[in-house]
Motif scaffolding. Structure first.
Motif, PDB file in Angstrom:
ATOM      1  N   MET A 110      -7.237  -9.833   8.891  1.00 60.03           N
ATOM      2  CA  MET A 110      -6.763  -8.699   8.120  1.00 60.03           C
ATOM      3  C   MET A 110      -7.081  -8.936   6.652  1.00 60.03           C
ATOM      4  N   TRP A 111      -7.720  -7.958   6.016  1.00 61.25           N
ATOM      5  CA  TRP A 111      -8.071  -8.023   4.601  1.00 61.25           C
ATOM      6  C   TRP A 111      -7.158  -7.108   3.804  1.00 61.25           C
ATOM      7  N   ILE A 112      -6.667  -7.601   2.668  1.00 58.41           N
ATOM      8  CA  ILE A 112      -5.927  -6.787   1.716  1.00 58.41           C
ATOM      9  C   ILE A 112      -6.715  -6.815   0.414  1.00 58.41           C
ATOM     10  N   TYR A 113      -7.297  -5.675   0.054  1.00 62.23           N
ATOM     11  CA  TYR A 113      -8.148  -5.595  -1.133  1.00 62.23           C
ATOM     12  C   TYR A 113      -7.480  -4.728  -2.195  1.00 62.23           C
ATOM     13  N   ASP A 116      -7.610  -2.852  -8.452  1.00 66.91           N
ATOM     14  CA  ASP A 116      -7.199  -3.091  -9.836  1.00 66.91           C
ATOM     15  C   ASP A 116      -7.169  -4.581 -10.174  1.00 66.91           C
ATOM     16  N   LEU A 117      -6.735  -5.386  -9.222  1.00 72.33           N
ATOM     17  CA  LEU A 117      -6.636  -6.826  -9.453  1.00 72.33           C
ATOM     18  C   LEU A 117      -7.957  -7.543  -9.202  1.00 72.33           C
ATOM     19  N   GLU A 118      -8.927  -6.816  -8.619  1.00 76.78           N
ATOM     20  CA  GLU A 118     -10.206  -7.410  -8.233  1.00 76.78           C
ATOM     21  C   GLU A 118      -9.951  -8.646  -7.363  1.00 76.78           C
ATOM     22  N   GLN A 119      -9.106  -8.456  -6.365  1.00 74.90           N
ATOM     23  CA  GLN A 119      -8.690  -9.561  -5.504  1.00 74.90           C
ATOM     24  C   GLN A 119      -8.648  -9.120  -4.047  1.00 74.90           C
ATOM     25  N   ALA A 120      -9.142  -9.965  -3.153  1.00 75.12           N
ATOM     26  CA  ALA A 120      -9.123  -9.697  -1.716  1.00 75.12           C
ATOM     27  C   ALA A 120      -8.488 -10.887  -0.998  1.00 75.12           C
ATOM     28  N   THR A 121      -7.503 -10.610  -0.185  1.00 75.95           N
ATOM     29  CA  THR A 121      -6.810 -11.658   0.557  1.00 75.95           C
ATOM     30  C   THR A 121      -7.113 -11.528   2.039  1.00 75.95           C
ATOM     31  N   LYS A 122      -7.537 -12.618   2.659  1.00 78.08           N
ATOM     32  CA  LYS A 122      -7.855 -12.615   4.077  1.00 78.08           C
ATOM     33  C   LYS A 122      -6.793 -13.393   4.843  1.00 78.08           C
ATOM     34  N   GLN A 123      -6.256 -12.770   5.882  1.00 76.67           N
ATOM     35  CA  GLN A 123      -5.233 -13.398   6.705  1.00 76.67           C
ATOM     36  C   GLN A 123      -5.671 -13.411   8.160  1.00 76.67           C
ATOM     37  N   ASN A 124      -5.219 -14.424   8.875  1.00 77.66           N
ATOM     38  CA  ASN A 124      -5.485 -14.521  10.303  1.00 77.66           C
ATOM     39  C   ASN A 124      -4.461 -13.671  11.036  1.00 77.66           C
ATOM     40  N   VAL A 125      -4.910 -12.651  11.729  1.00 79.99           N
ATOM     41  CA  VAL A 125      -3.991 -11.757  12.425  1.00 79.99           C
ATOM     42  C   VAL A 125      -3.200 -12.502  13.487  1.00 79.99           C
ATOM     43  N   ASP A 126      -3.852 -13.392  14.202  1.00 70.76           N
ATOM     44  CA  ASP A 126      -3.184 -14.117  15.286  1.00 70.76           C
ATOM     45  C   ASP A 126      -1.956 -14.869  14.801  1.00 70.76           C
ATOM     46  N   SER A 127      -2.013 -15.363  13.561  1.00 74.51           N
ATOM     47  CA  SER A 127      -0.922 -16.182  13.043  1.00 74.51           C
ATOM     48  C   SER A 127       0.331 -15.368  12.765  1.00 74.51           C
ATOM     49  N   GLN A 128       0.207 -14.040  12.671  1.00 71.41           N
ATOM     50  CA  GLN A 128       1.365 -13.232  12.349  1.00 71.41           C
ATOM     51  C   GLN A 128       1.768 -12.279  13.464  1.00 71.41           C
ATOM     52  N   VAL A 129       1.068 -12.344  14.588  1.00 69.99           N
ATOM     53  CA  VAL A 129       1.354 -11.413  15.671  1.00 69.99           C
ATOM     54  C   VAL A 129       2.627 -11.775  16.425  1.00 69.99           C
ATOM     55  N   GLY A 130       2.947 -13.064  16.499  1.00 65.96           N
ATOM     56  CA  GLY A 130       4.020 -13.529  17.361  1.00 65.96           C
ATOM     57  C   GLY A 130       5.337 -12.793  17.263  1.00 65.96           C
ATOM     58  N   PRO A 219     -16.373  -6.907  -2.331  1.00 65.15           N
ATOM     59  CA  PRO A 219     -17.383  -6.565  -3.335  1.00 65.15           C
ATOM     60  C   PRO A 219     -17.741  -7.776  -4.185  1.00 65.15           C
ATOM     61  N   LYS A 220     -18.908  -7.766  -4.748  1.00 65.58           N
ATOM     62  CA  LYS A 220     -19.359  -8.861  -5.589  1.00 65.58           C
ATOM     63  C   LYS A 220     -18.434  -9.023  -6.787  1.00 65.58           C
ATOM     64  N   GLY A 221     -18.073 -10.265  -7.093  1.00 62.02           N
ATOM     65  CA  GLY A 221     -17.223 -10.548  -8.244  1.00 62.02           C
ATOM     66  C   GLY A 221     -15.746 -10.548  -7.949  1.00 62.02           C
ATOM     67  N   VAL A 222     -15.362 -10.203  -6.718  1.00 61.01           N
ATOM     68  CA  VAL A 222     -13.946 -10.153  -6.352  1.00 61.01           C
ATOM     69  C   VAL A 222     -13.451 -11.551  -5.952  1.00 61.01           C
ATOM     70  N   ASP A 223     -12.274 -11.921  -6.426  1.00 58.75           N
ATOM     71  CA  ASP A 223     -11.658 -13.193  -6.041  1.00 58.75           C
ATOM     72  C   ASP A 223     -11.183 -13.095  -4.603  1.00 58.75           C
ATOM     73  N   VAL A 224     -11.569 -14.061  -3.770  1.00 54.29           N
ATOM     74  CA  VAL A 224     -11.170 -14.063  -2.365  1.00 54.29           C
ATOM     75  C   VAL A 224     -10.175 -15.178  -2.116  1.00 54.29           C
ATOM     76  N   ILE A 225      -9.053 -14.821  -1.504  1.00 54.04           N
ATOM     77  CA  ILE A 225      -7.997 -15.780  -1.173  1.00 54.04           C
ATOM     78  C   ILE A 225      -7.846 -15.832   0.337  1.00 54.04           C
ATOM     79  N   ASN A 226      -7.936 -17.017   0.911  1.00 55.56           N
ATOM     80  CA  ASN A 226      -7.758 -17.193   2.355  1.00 55.56           C
ATOM     81  C   ASN A 226      -6.352 -17.728   2.619  1.00 55.56           C
ATOM     82  N   GLN A 227      -5.667 -17.071   3.509  1.00 52.79           N
ATOM     83  CA  GLN A 227      -4.304 -17.504   3.859  1.00 52.79           C
ATOM     84  C   GLN A 227      -4.218 -17.880   5.326  1.00 52.79           C
TER      85      GLN A 227
END
Length: 227
Positions: A110-113, A116-130, A219-227
């Motif tokens: 799951m991506w949360i983009y 305005d913050l130029e930030q994208a957070t990637k989460q593992n769906v499986d880890s939160q489905v339980g 998008p290019k230049g966006v900070d990517v955070i993996n959770q």
């Protein structure tokens, strides 16, 4: 970053995380059709409610709609946008005002983009489905009843309230209301003491949705955070 910006950032991220839970729930709620109303207004027992809910889940494969999401509590605010969902486990939740935010999930991630913050957070769906309503997608009434207390307060109304049995769930209760066979409103009470209401409009059931709607490339230049 000033205090106002920090607060805005916090609200956006909390809204994004909450929307993710809600849309995972909506992936379940979308395949609803109207129940035949009966003469009695007595509540259905839990097993009957679970079986009815499970039976209804198999009828609709996709849905698109506009939404208005209002949260009351620490992160109060109203957000408007559009969404699309396709079983199993695919959803797209795009907030257009007062700020732009996109949430995309395809069953694996799951991506949360936040534009305005130029930030994208990637989460593992499986880890939160339980401990989320996503378990309802399993299509097994016994599992639904095992993990959730599912109630139908009035057997002649298309209104369900789900209570997770796990102490680790991210919400206390989730209610879903339907009109004309379509989900028109969801209300979630989370563990932070907040209440979020989502109203749907311009609903389309079973539309054809391209797979690209459930894919995201930062998008290019966006900070990517993996959770």
């Amino acid at each position: 970053m000033n205090l106002s910006t920090k607060k805005s950032t916090k609200q956006k991220m909390m809204s994004g995380a909450l929307a993710g839970v809600l849309m995972t729930s909506l992936g379940i709620a979308a395949p609803m059709i109207a129940l035949t109303q009966t003469a009695t207004a007595a509540p259905a027992d839990n097993l009957t409610a679970a079986k009815r809910l499970n039976k209804l889940l198999t009828n609709t494969k996709s849905m698109t709609a506009n939404f208005s999401q209002t949260t009351k509590g620490a992160s109060s605010g109203t957000f408007k946008g559009s969404m699309s969902v396709q079983r199993p486990n695919n959803f797209r939740w795009e907030t257009k005002s007062p700020s732009e935010q996109l949430i995309v999930a395809n069953g694996n991630s799951m991506w949360i983009y936040d534009k305005d913050l130029e930030q994208a957070t990637k989460q593992n769906v499986d880890s939160q489905v339980g401990n989320t309503p996503a378990l309802l997608l399993s299509g097994d009434p016994s599992k639904i009843d095992q993990n959730f207390k599912i109630t139908q307060p009035y057997s002649n109304k298309n209104y369900y309230v789900l209570y997770p049995k796990s102490d680790n769930a991210s919400f206390k209760s989730l209610s879903m209301s339907f009109s004309g066979g379509k989900p028109v409103m969801m209300v979630l009470n989370d563990t932070l003491g907040q209440t979020t209401s989502i109203k749907f409009s311009s609903i389309k059931m079973n539309p054809s949705i391209g797979s690209s709607q459930f894919k995201f490339t930062p998008p290019k230049g966006v900070d990517v955070i993996n959770q």
